[in-house]
Design a protein around this motif. Structure first.
Motif, PDB file in Angstrom:
ATOM      1  N   VAL A  13       0.744  -1.359  -0.090  1.00  0.00           N
ATOM      2  CA  VAL A  13       0.019   0.056  -0.079  1.00  0.00           C
ATOM      3  C   VAL A  13       0.629   1.285   0.238  1.00  0.00           C
ATOM      4  CG1 VAL A  13      -1.762  -1.071   0.906  1.00  0.00           C
ATOM      5  CG2 VAL A  13      -0.169  -0.063   2.531  1.00  0.00           C
ATOM      6  N   ALA A  14       2.198   1.190  -0.138  1.00  0.00           N
ATOM      7  CA  ALA A  14       3.085   2.296   0.042  1.00  0.00           C
ATOM      8  C   ALA A  14       2.700   3.184  -1.159  1.00  0.00           C
ATOM      9  CB  ALA A  14       4.560   1.847   0.045  1.00  0.00           C
ATOM     10  N   ASP A  15       2.235   2.902  -2.208  1.00  0.00           N
ATOM     11  CA  ASP A  15       2.129   3.749  -3.504  1.00  0.00           C
ATOM     12  C   ASP A  15       0.736   4.594  -3.246  1.00  0.00           C
ATOM     13  OD1 ASP A  15       4.384   2.860  -4.785  1.00  0.00           O
ATOM     14  OD2 ASP A  15       3.524   1.490  -5.873  1.00  0.00           O
ATOM     15  N   VAL A  16      -0.026   4.088  -2.394  1.00  0.00           N
ATOM     16  CA  VAL A  16      -1.275   4.949  -2.194  1.00  0.00           C
ATOM     17  C   VAL A  16      -1.617   5.459  -1.007  1.00  0.00           C
ATOM     18  CG1 VAL A  16      -2.428   3.394  -4.278  1.00  0.00           C
ATOM     19  CG2 VAL A  16      -2.503   2.687  -1.829  1.00  0.00           C
ATOM     20  N   VAL A  17      -0.931   5.057   0.197  1.00  0.00           N
ATOM     21  CA  VAL A  17      -0.963   5.553   1.358  1.00  0.00           C
ATOM     22  C   VAL A  17      -0.253   6.719   1.503  1.00  0.00           C
ATOM     23  CG1 VAL A  17      -0.844   5.090   3.883  1.00  0.00           C
ATOM     24  CG2 VAL A  17      -1.854   3.281   2.318  1.00  0.00           C
ATOM     25  N   SER A  18      -0.812   7.910   1.853  1.00  0.00           N
ATOM     26  CA  SER A  18       0.056   8.834   2.256  1.00  0.00           C
ATOM     27  C   SER A  18      -0.448   9.862   3.531  1.00  0.00           C
ATOM     28  CB  SER A  18      -0.025  10.155   1.103  1.00  0.00           C
ATOM     29  OG  SER A  18      -1.709  10.239   0.715  1.00  0.00           O
ATOM     30  N   GLU A  19       0.062  10.404   4.118  1.00  0.00           N
ATOM     31  CA  GLU A  19      -0.209  11.071   5.147  1.00  0.00           C
ATOM     32  C   GLU A  19      -1.667  11.778   5.067  1.00  0.00           C
ATOM     33  OE1 GLU A  19       2.316  13.859   6.997  1.00  0.00           O
ATOM     34  OE2 GLU A  19       4.236  12.398   7.083  1.00  0.00           O
ATOM     35  N   GLY A  20      -2.661  11.382   6.122  1.00  0.00           N
ATOM     36  CA  GLY A  20      -4.026  11.770   5.907  1.00  0.00           C
ATOM     37  C   GLY A  20      -4.965  10.770   5.359  1.00  0.00           C
ATOM     38  N   ALA A  21      -4.196   9.791   4.903  1.00  0.00           N
ATOM     39  CA  ALA A  21      -5.165   8.339   4.371  1.00  0.00           C
ATOM     40  C   ALA A  21      -5.791   7.781   5.538  1.00  0.00           C
ATOM     41  CB  ALA A  21      -4.207   7.807   3.297  1.00  0.00           C
ATOM     42  N   ARG A  22      -6.923   7.374   5.201  1.00  0.00           N
ATOM     43  CA  ARG A  22      -7.805   6.444   6.101  1.00  0.00           C
ATOM     44  C   ARG A  22      -7.464   5.149   5.802  1.00  0.00           C
ATOM     45  NH1 ARG A  22     -11.360   9.160   9.630  1.00  0.00           N
ATOM     46  NH2 ARG A  22     -11.562  11.194   8.832  1.00  0.00           N
ATOM     47  N   VAL A  23      -7.260   4.200   6.891  1.00  0.00           N
ATOM     48  CA  VAL A  23      -6.840   2.798   6.512  1.00  0.00           C
ATOM     49  C   VAL A  23      -7.336   1.945   7.645  1.00  0.00           C
ATOM     50  CG1 VAL A  23      -4.517   3.328   5.374  1.00  0.00           C
ATOM     51  CG2 VAL A  23      -4.675   3.015   7.788  1.00  0.00           C
ATOM     52  N   VAL A  24      -7.547   0.781   7.308  1.00  0.00           N
ATOM     53  CA  VAL A  24      -8.318  -0.325   8.194  1.00  0.00           C
ATOM     54  C   VAL A  24      -6.998  -1.166   8.360  1.00  0.00           C
ATOM     55  CG1 VAL A  24      -9.745  -2.142   8.506  1.00  0.00           C
ATOM     56  CG2 VAL A  24     -10.646  -0.097   7.258  1.00  0.00           C
TER      57      VAL A  24
END
Length: 398
Positions: A69-80
């Protein structure tokens, strides 16, 4: 109550939490610190936060979990996150050990787009060697855009300002919503089928990720990849990067930038022509001047300026050589004449005719045999006597 639940309650963890029977936790959090670190066990460490309650928790996971998920998760992204709690007693620190991280909302959308991007790139649709060059001055430009949109106005006005004679074939389509993809695909195919269309521009103004989704649709990407006409993508603003940008032959940061890339500026081209004309004139003038100087230098040479000078300078020498040759030839002829006279005198002196003139005669028989011995003749035999002035017959006496 299980240990994981007791720890969660003890620290006042008020984030949305589901405690599984196996001791695993499912949490919905926001990524706040992605300056992740990697330890000697190839594990990544990131910080997740619940913005509603101002609570942060450190999460560790193996590198392959975070790389997914490194390419799509940036600061402020919501994750489970699916994780197990870990308690480090010496520091009194609670952390989570994650086995799976999934983006939600826009993050989930970006993750699907990233997977589609990798799949299409693996097929070679984004390869640089597939890109077609733009024509220098297109006669007819196909424009796919929204009806009465700012993108349409920007492209038309800027292109005609740069090159007033440029012509457009405009196809107005829906640029967002459920009808956007089929209409854009059909417009691109129709323009590509026309032989008089030199380049196709697909333009749209800026918008959210959801608004620009039609321009990352796989059907549109494949339709553009199949075009034989060069395609320019002018979607959104500089930060926007739909998949159409990767498959298009040229990517423009804005619709205005597309107009600049598609047609040349008439003023710039006029200045370029003027500059090249002046440079050509200077080159020709310099060439003529150089050749004139070379011709003048050649004409200034003595051999060219007075071509008979060398002949005149050699005339006396030629005359002397001619006179010498004549004298030498005269001497040779005189000597040869003298030698010929002497030889002639010797030949005459040794000649039989000279002997006959001294009174001698040659006797010959009837058959022409010369008589050399008296025994060769008989009595009364008739002989012919040859003398210097002629011949006569004689008879032998007994």
């Amino acid at each position: 109550m299980r240990l994981s639940t007791r720890i969660a309650l003890a620290v006042g963890l008020t984030v949305p939490l589901l405690v599984l029977a196996t001791g695993w936790l499912l949490l919905r959090l926001v990524a706040t610190d992605l300056h992740h670190q990697q330890d000697t066990h190839l594990r990544e460490s990131v910080t997740l936060r619940d913005p509603s309650f101002d609570i942060s928790v450190s999460v560790t996971c193996y590198r392959q979990v975070f790389d997914a998920v490194a390419d799509v998760v940036s600061e402020g992204a919501r994750v489970v996150v699916q994780a197990k709690p870990e308690w480090y007693a010496p520091r009194g620190q609670l952390s989570l050990r994650a086995t799976e991280i999934k983006p939600v909302g826009v993050g989930e959308l970006l993750a699907r787009l990233e997977q589609l991007k990798k799949s299409l790139a693996a097929e070679g649709l984004f390869a640089a060697d597939r890109k077609k060059p733009l024509p220098f001055l297109p006669q007819l430009i196909g424009l796919v855009c929204g009806r009465a949109s700012a993108a349409e106005r920007d492209v038309l006005e800027n292109a005609r300002h740069r090159w007033p004679a440029v012509r457009f074939e405009v196809r107005n389509v829906a640029v967002q919503g459920v009808h956007a993809v089929p209409q854009v695909v059909q417009a691109v195919k129709d323009l590509d089928a026309r032989d008089d269309v030199d380049v196709i521009v697909v333009a749209r103004g800026g918008g959210s990720v959801e608004d620009l989704l039609p321009f990352s649709d796989e059907q549109l990407v494949r339709a553009v990849a199949a075009c034989r006409t060069p395609v320019v993508s002018a979607i959104g603003h500089e930060p926007d990067n739909p998949l159409l940008d990767h498959v298009a032959d040229v990517r423009a940061s804005t619709p205005t930038d597309a107009a600049k890339k598609v047609v040349p500026d008439v003023g710039e081209e006029y200045e370029r022509v003027r500059f090249l004309r002046d440079r050509a004139r200077r080159s020709v003038r310099s060439f003529i001047d150089r050749e004139e100087r070379g011709l003048a230098n050649a004409l200034a040479r003595p051999s060219i300026e007075d071509p008979h000078r060398m002949i005149d300078e050699r005339a006396d020498q030629v005359a002397a050589l001619l006179d010498r040759g004549r004298r030498t030839l005269g001497h040779l002829l005189d000597r040869a004449d003298s030698e010929l006279t002497h030889t002639h005198a010797r030949v005459v002196a040794l000649s039989p005719a000279a002997t006959l003139r001294r009174g001698y005669a040659v006797l010959q028989k009837a058959d022409g045999h010369v008589v050399r011995d008296p025994a060769e003749v008989t009595a009364d035999e008739t002989l012919r006597a040859r003398v210097a002035e002629g011949e006569f017959t004689v008879r032998v006496d007994a």
